[in-house]
Enzyme design. Structure first.
Site, PDB file in Angstrom:
ATOM      1  N   ASN A 188      40.477  33.366  50.206  1.00  0.00           N
ATOM      2  CA  ASN A 188      39.448  33.666  49.211  1.00  0.00           C
ATOM      3  C   ASN A 188      39.910  33.069  47.885  1.00  0.00           C
ATOM      4  O   ASN A 188      40.796  33.611  47.236  1.00  0.00           O
ATOM      5  CB  ASN A 188      39.280  35.193  49.094  1.00  0.00           C
ATOM      6  CG  ASN A 188      38.320  35.564  47.983  1.00  0.00           C
ATOM      7  OD1 ASN A 188      37.645  34.702  47.406  1.00  0.00           O
ATOM      8  ND2 ASN A 188      38.248  36.858  47.677  1.00  0.00           N
ATOM      9  N   TRP A 189      39.297  31.956  47.540  1.00  0.00           N
ATOM     10  CA  TRP A 189      39.740  31.248  46.332  1.00  0.00           C
ATOM     11  C   TRP A 189      39.214  31.881  45.044  1.00  0.00           C
ATOM     12  O   TRP A 189      39.562  31.430  43.949  1.00  0.00           O
ATOM     13  CB  TRP A 189      39.311  29.777  46.400  1.00  0.00           C
ATOM     14  CG  TRP A 189      40.218  28.934  47.252  1.00  0.00           C
ATOM     15  CD1 TRP A 189      41.369  29.338  47.864  1.00  0.00           C
ATOM     16  CD2 TRP A 189      40.057  27.545  47.571  1.00  0.00           C
ATOM     17  NE1 TRP A 189      41.933  28.293  48.557  1.00  0.00           N
ATOM     18  CE2 TRP A 189      41.146  27.176  48.388  1.00  0.00           C
ATOM     19  CE3 TRP A 189      39.092  26.591  47.255  1.00  0.00           C
ATOM     20  CZ2 TRP A 189      41.306  25.887  48.878  1.00  0.00           C
ATOM     21  CZ3 TRP A 189      39.239  25.309  47.751  1.00  0.00           C
ATOM     22  CH2 TRP A 189      40.335  24.960  48.553  1.00  0.00           C
ATOM     23  N   LYS A 190      38.324  32.848  45.184  1.00  0.00           N
ATOM     24  CA  LYS A 190      37.758  33.515  43.996  1.00  0.00           C
ATOM     25  C   LYS A 190      37.232  32.450  43.012  1.00  0.00           C
ATOM     26  O   LYS A 190      36.715  31.431  43.442  1.00  0.00           O
ATOM     27  CB  LYS A 190      38.788  34.459  43.381  1.00  0.00           C
ATOM     28  CG  LYS A 190      39.356  35.418  44.436  1.00  0.00           C
ATOM     29  CD  LYS A 190      40.191  36.529  43.898  1.00  0.00           C
ATOM     30  CE  LYS A 190      40.677  37.411  45.052  1.00  0.00           C
ATOM     31  NZ  LYS A 190      41.421  38.569  44.614  1.00  0.00           N
ATOM     32  N   HIS A 221      33.303  42.404  48.518  1.00  0.00           N
ATOM     33  CA  HIS A 221      34.656  42.336  47.964  1.00  0.00           C
ATOM     34  C   HIS A 221      34.792  43.326  46.818  1.00  0.00           C
ATOM     35  O   HIS A 221      33.843  43.555  46.065  1.00  0.00           O
ATOM     36  CB  HIS A 221      34.954  40.912  47.473  1.00  0.00           C
ATOM     37  CG  HIS A 221      36.406  40.734  47.148  1.00  0.00           C
ATOM     38  ND1 HIS A 221      36.940  41.128  45.945  1.00  0.00           N
ATOM     39  CD2 HIS A 221      37.433  40.253  47.883  1.00  0.00           C
ATOM     40  CE1 HIS A 221      38.243  40.868  45.959  1.00  0.00           C
ATOM     41  NE2 HIS A 221      38.565  40.338  47.123  1.00  0.00           N
ATOM     42  N   GLU A 278      36.115  43.146  44.020  1.00  0.00           N
ATOM     43  CA  GLU A 278      35.813  42.627  42.676  1.00  0.00           C
ATOM     44  C   GLU A 278      34.305  42.632  42.434  1.00  0.00           C
ATOM     45  O   GLU A 278      33.855  42.853  41.313  1.00  0.00           O
ATOM     46  CB  GLU A 278      36.431  41.235  42.503  1.00  0.00           C
ATOM     47  CG  GLU A 278      37.931  41.330  42.293  1.00  0.00           C
ATOM     48  CD  GLU A 278      38.729  40.177  42.856  1.00  0.00           C
ATOM     49  OE1 GLU A 278      38.165  39.109  43.134  1.00  0.00           O
ATOM     50  OE2 GLU A 278      39.955  40.367  43.039  1.00  0.00           O
ATOM     51  N   GLU A 294      41.112  45.986  52.163  1.00  0.00           N
ATOM     52  CA  GLU A 294      41.781  45.526  50.947  1.00  0.00           C
ATOM     53  C   GLU A 294      41.877  46.688  49.959  1.00  0.00           C
ATOM     54  O   GLU A 294      40.917  46.953  49.220  1.00  0.00           O
ATOM     55  CB  GLU A 294      40.980  44.393  50.298  1.00  0.00           C
ATOM     56  CG  GLU A 294      40.876  43.155  51.155  1.00  0.00           C
ATOM     57  CD  GLU A 294      40.633  41.911  50.308  1.00  0.00           C
ATOM     58  OE1 GLU A 294      41.376  40.935  50.497  1.00  0.00           O
ATOM     59  OE2 GLU A 294      39.738  41.923  49.441  1.00  0.00           O
ATOM     60  N   GLY A 305      45.965  41.306  43.855  1.00  0.00           N
ATOM     61  CA  GLY A 305      46.420  40.554  42.690  1.00  0.00           C
ATOM     62  C   GLY A 305      47.488  41.259  41.867  1.00  0.00           C
ATOM     63  O   GLY A 305      47.783  40.855  40.754  1.00  0.00           O
ATOM     64  N   SER A 331      47.795  41.064  47.949  1.00  0.00           N
ATOM     65  CA  SER A 331      49.126  40.530  47.661  1.00  0.00           C
ATOM     66  C   SER A 331      49.871  40.042  48.908  1.00  0.00           C
ATOM     67  O   SER A 331      51.085  40.192  49.017  1.00  0.00           O
ATOM     68  CB  SER A 331      49.967  41.549  46.884  1.00  0.00           C
ATOM     69  OG  SER A 331      49.358  41.831  45.632  1.00  0.00           O
ATOM     70  N   GLY A 338      44.162  35.950  48.590  1.00  0.00           N
ATOM     71  CA  GLY A 338      43.678  35.421  47.323  1.00  0.00           C
ATOM     72  C   GLY A 338      44.683  34.451  46.730  1.00  0.00           C
ATOM     73  O   GLY A 338      44.780  33.283  47.117  1.00  0.00           O
ATOM     74  N   GLY A 339      45.467  34.927  45.780  1.00  0.00           N
ATOM     75  CA  GLY A 339      46.363  34.073  45.001  1.00  0.00           C
ATOM     76  C   GLY A 339      47.221  33.125  45.824  1.00  0.00           C
ATOM     77  O   GLY A 339      47.337  31.932  45.493  1.00  0.00           O
TER      78      GLY A 339
HETATM   79  P1  13P Z   1      45.454  38.623  46.341  1.00  0.00           P
HETATM   80  O1  13P Z   1      45.947  38.017  47.632  1.00  0.00           O
HETATM   81  O2  13P Z   1      45.501  37.696  45.184  1.00  0.00           O
HETATM   82  O3  13P Z   1      46.064  39.964  46.084  1.00  0.00           O
HETATM   83  O4  13P Z   1      43.873  38.901  46.578  1.00  0.00           O
HETATM   84  C1  13P Z   1      43.485  39.568  47.710  1.00  0.00           C
HETATM   85  C2  13P Z   1      42.020  39.460  47.822  1.00  0.00           C
HETATM   86  O5  13P Z   1      41.290  40.042  47.037  1.00  0.00           O
HETATM   87  C3  13P Z   1      41.470  38.606  48.873  1.00  0.00           C
HETATM   88  O6  13P Z   1      40.105  38.785  49.013  1.00  0.00           O
END
Ligand code: 13P
Length: 253
Positions: free
Chosen positions: A9-11, A95, A97, A166, A172, A212, A233-234
């Protein structure tokens, strides 16, 4: 047997040239991968370039969000048919967010899930509790409600739905859920899915962990019996890092 799924997930990261460069560096590193399904979810503006870049590879394209209506006066929204047209096979729905920053609720998540399934997009449904909810021993109740609302009344093939657990406090932050807590919740989710559909269907639905996840901690998550992959994500933004995590998946189960 459930196949492992590693989803990136590149956000809100990467302009087109960055996405393309990622593909150039990533694809050779995963060319020999057989056991792991891979999905990359760029921002909407990166879908077209990634669809071309991933063509002919086993890496599938996903989107990070969609709207439930087929078309119409919904400024700024994108439909399931538009995502399919852009080459998407998967879509992330609900998600945290979107739930917590952009005000998405369980009702909206359900409508999105239904529209995705109707149009042949595979939803990656995100569920998870906040830190406060976990501290108040409400984690399971919250996740159960999210699942029930999202899936209520929907008819689907178990292979077409992915659930991502999640925990909001692990996203994050560099703080993981413990492997034990993640497995406990994944099992709880699977039991909830069995109650909502059937034991057999629940045994076929993939459950991912997200929060994470990195190359140096993914193995323990993937070793858990009810965890079938990760939503990252990251650590998915660097080709070597994502490829390393896929490589762990290739050997872990
Ligand atoms: P991180 O891996 O950056 O914690 O993000 C997780 C996430 O929200 C994937 O959708």
């Amino acid at each position: 047997m459930r196949r492992l799924l590693i989803a990136a997930n590149w956000k809100m990261h990467k302009v087109k040239a960055e996405a393309q460069q990622f593909a150039v560096e990533f694809l050779p590193r995963v060319a020999a991968v057989e056991k792991v399904d891979m999905v990359i979810c760029p921002a909407f503006t990166g879908l077209s370039v990634m669809n071309s870049a991933l063509a002919g590879s086993r890496v599938m394209l996903g989107a990070q969000n969609m709207y439930w209506e087929a078309q119409g006066a919904f400024t700024g929204e994108v439909s399931a048919a538009m995502l399919i047209d852009a080459g998407c096979r998967y879509v992330i729905i609900g998600h945290s967010e979107r739930r917590h920053i952009l005000g998405e609720n369980n009702f909206m998540v359900h409508k999105k899930l239904a529209a995705a399934l109707e149009n042949g997009l595979k939803p990656i449904l995100c569920v998870g509790e906040t830190l406060q909810e976990r501290e108040n021993n409400l984690a399971m109740q919250v996740v159960q409600e999210q699942l029930q609302h999202a899936l209520a009344g929907l008819d689907f093939e178990p292979e077409d739905v992915v659930i991502a657990y999640e925990p909001v406090w692990a996203i994050g932050t560099g703080i993981n859920a413990s492997y034990h807590d993640a497995q406990e919740m994944a099992l709880f989710i699977r039991r909830g899915l069995a109650a909502l559909s059937s034991e057999e269907a629940a045994s076929k639905i993939r459950i991912l962990y997200g929060g994470s996840v990195k190359a140096d901690n993914i193995d323990k998550f993937l070793q858990q019996p009810d965890i079938d992959g990760a939503l990252i994500g990251g650590a998915s933004l660097e080709p070597a890092s994502l490829a390393a995590m896929v490589g762990v998946g290739e050997h872990v189960k």
